[in-house]
Design a protein around this motif. Structure first.
Motif, PDB file in Angstrom:
ATOM      1  N   ARG A   1       0.828  -1.209   0.000  1.00 54.13           N
ATOM      2  CA  ARG A   1       0.000   0.000   0.000  1.00 54.13           C
ATOM      3  C   ARG A   1       0.858   1.253   0.000  1.00 54.13           C
ATOM      4  O   ARG A   1       0.488   2.255  -0.578  1.00 54.13           O
ATOM      5  CB  ARG A   1      -0.917   0.001   1.217  1.00 54.13           C
ATOM      6  CG  ARG A   1      -2.039  -0.965   1.068  1.00 54.13           C
ATOM      7  CD  ARG A   1      -3.036  -0.745   2.141  1.00 54.13           C
ATOM      8  NE  ARG A   1      -4.180  -1.578   1.833  1.00 54.13           N
ATOM      9  CZ  ARG A   1      -5.369  -1.352   2.281  1.00 54.13           C
ATOM     10  NH1 ARG A   1      -5.592  -0.349   3.079  1.00 54.13           N
ATOM     11  NH2 ARG A   1      -6.366  -2.139   1.954  1.00 54.13           N
ATOM     12  N   ARG A   2       1.985   1.150   0.651  1.00 50.27           N
ATOM     13  CA  ARG A   2       2.880   2.304   0.691  1.00 50.27           C
ATOM     14  C   ARG A   2       3.379   2.656  -0.707  1.00 50.27           C
ATOM     15  O   ARG A   2       3.428   3.822  -1.089  1.00 50.27           O
ATOM     16  CB  ARG A   2       4.048   2.006   1.611  1.00 50.27           C
ATOM     17  CG  ARG A   2       4.960   3.166   1.810  1.00 50.27           C
ATOM     18  CD  ARG A   2       6.050   2.827   2.777  1.00 50.27           C
ATOM     19  NE  ARG A   2       6.576   4.057   3.329  1.00 50.27           N
ATOM     20  CZ  ARG A   2       7.470   4.117   4.258  1.00 50.27           C
ATOM     21  NH1 ARG A   2       7.939   3.010   4.790  1.00 50.27           N
ATOM     22  NH2 ARG A   2       7.905   5.260   4.689  1.00 50.27           N
ATOM     23  N   ALA A   3       3.746   1.642  -1.488  1.00 55.27           N
ATOM     24  CA  ALA A   3       4.204   1.877  -2.859  1.00 55.27           C
ATOM     25  C   ALA A   3       3.078   2.465  -3.706  1.00 55.27           C
ATOM     26  O   ALA A   3       3.302   3.390  -4.498  1.00 55.27           O
ATOM     27  CB  ALA A   3       4.717   0.585  -3.475  1.00 55.27           C
ATOM     28  N   GLU A   4       1.868   1.964  -3.533  1.00 58.54           N
ATOM     29  CA  GLU A   4       0.723   2.495  -4.274  1.00 58.54           C
ATOM     30  C   GLU A   4       0.457   3.952  -3.887  1.00 58.54           C
ATOM     31  O   GLU A   4       0.175   4.790  -4.743  1.00 58.54           O
ATOM     32  CB  GLU A   4      -0.520   1.658  -4.010  1.00 58.54           C
ATOM     33  CG  GLU A   4      -0.469   0.279  -4.634  1.00 58.54           C
ATOM     34  CD  GLU A   4      -1.659  -0.575  -4.254  1.00 58.54           C
ATOM     35  OE1 GLU A   4      -2.564  -0.079  -3.543  1.00 58.54           O
ATOM     36  OE2 GLU A   4      -1.694  -1.737  -4.667  1.00 58.54           O
TER      37      GLU A   4
END
Length: 92
Positions: free
Chosen positions: A12-15
């Protein structure tokens, strides 16, 4: 053994970072369009665009040019009775 990259789920962090980067790129593009068409936009909108470019400009030259335009806009409006620090949209 780890799962190969094409099948690994993105975090989710990358998204979130990708979405933030896309959002900033879009705002930067809009700010450049406003500054490029300076004649047809209000001083208030130009200030917003310059602030975006000062913070998120890609090159030091772009950031410095936006700072200079902010100084010019400030000098232009000081003689017209606007109180420093007030938002022109609030005055209406």
């Amino acid at each position: 053994m780890s799962i190969p990259l094409p099948f690994r789920q993105r975090s989710r962090r990358a998204e979130r970072n990708e979405a933030r980067t896309d959002w900033i790129d879009e705002r930067r593009r809009e700010a450049r369009m406003v500054v490029a068409d300076v004649i047809h936009h209000s001083d208030h909108l130009l200030r917003i665009a310059c602030n975006v470019l000062v913070r998120h400009g890609e090159t030091p030259k772009e950031r410095e040019d936006a700072r200079i335009l902010l100084v010019v806009l400030e000098a232009k409006t000081l003689g017209r009775g606007h109180h420093r620090g007030q938002d022109p949209e609030v005055e209406r």
